[in-house]
Design an enzyme around this catalytic site. Sequence first.
Site, mmCIF file in Angstrom:
data_model
loop_
_atom_site.group_PDB
_atom_site.id
_atom_site.type_symbol
_atom_site.label_atom_id
_atom_site.label_comp_id
_atom_site.label_asym_id
_atom_site.label_seq_id
_atom_site.Cartn_x
_atom_site.Cartn_y
_atom_site.Cartn_z
ATOM 1 N N CYS A 32 6.068 9.440 5.297
ATOM 2 C CA CYS A 32 6.370 10.738 4.671
ATOM 3 C C CYS A 32 7.888 10.893 4.636
ATOM 4 O O CYS A 32 8.598 9.876 4.687
ATOM 5 C CB CYS A 32 5.680 11.890 5.419
ATOM 6 S SG CYS A 32 6.157 12.044 7.152
ATOM 7 N N CYS B 2 5.800 15.287 10.674
ATOM 8 C CA CYS B 2 4.611 16.119 10.386
ATOM 9 C C CYS B 2 3.455 15.260 9.866
ATOM 10 O O CYS B 2 2.520 14.942 10.606
ATOM 11 C CB CYS B 2 4.937 17.224 9.383
ATOM 12 S SG CYS B 2 6.088 18.467 10.019
ATOM 13 N N SER C 24 3.091 11.957 8.419
ATOM 14 C CA SER C 24 2.776 10.545 8.731
ATOM 15 C C SER C 24 2.426 10.301 10.202
ATOM 16 O O SER C 24 1.536 9.493 10.481
ATOM 17 C CB SER C 24 3.862 9.596 8.222
ATOM 18 O OG SER C 24 5.095 9.851 8.810
#
Length: 170
Positions: free
Chosen positions: A18, A23, A25
């Site tokens: 990400c 957050c 991944s």
Amino acid sequence: MREPIQGKKKKISLLFVCLGNICRSPAAEGIMKSIVEKHDLQDVIEVDSAGTSGWHEGELPDTRMRAHGEKRKYDFCSRARKFRKSDFDAFDYILIMDQNNYNSIKGMADNTEQISKVHLITEFSRQYSHHNEIPDPYYGNSSDFELVLDLLEDACKGLFLKIKNDFSLI
Ligand code: 4NP
């Protein structure tokens, strides 16, 4: 350095990516690890995560993501790191959370073999197939974090079933 044990098969390796790696991944990594462990396949499948930015390098996942994960019995505890070019050769599947990061990672690839490893994680969604990315929850509220977990649980299940089928895993 220790030599690789002869005859030992290389694991199937998955890297979730990400933007910040604090957050979405790390949550995908924790969810997939829990599926893999439930099927006792940790010697066969390895899982990691990274961010296209290095803004949070070395940090634990965001406290909100950890708290939402705990409610579902996950322990998201990886340390953030930035995606590196060597990840293209180190991993079999590179699974991206949204279109912007997908474009960034594809733009770093040197050849078609590397490009072929890059997928949007939502390609594997089943129940939530109408979502074409995992929305960034960083500036969002509690329901945005819950949605991320719902979407990731669904897509990780779909990805696991595909790998299990493709590699004839029991
Ligand atoms: P992630 O979320 O990409 O799912 O880890 C974000 C984390 C941090 C930031 C943006 C998104 N940030 O702007 O610092």
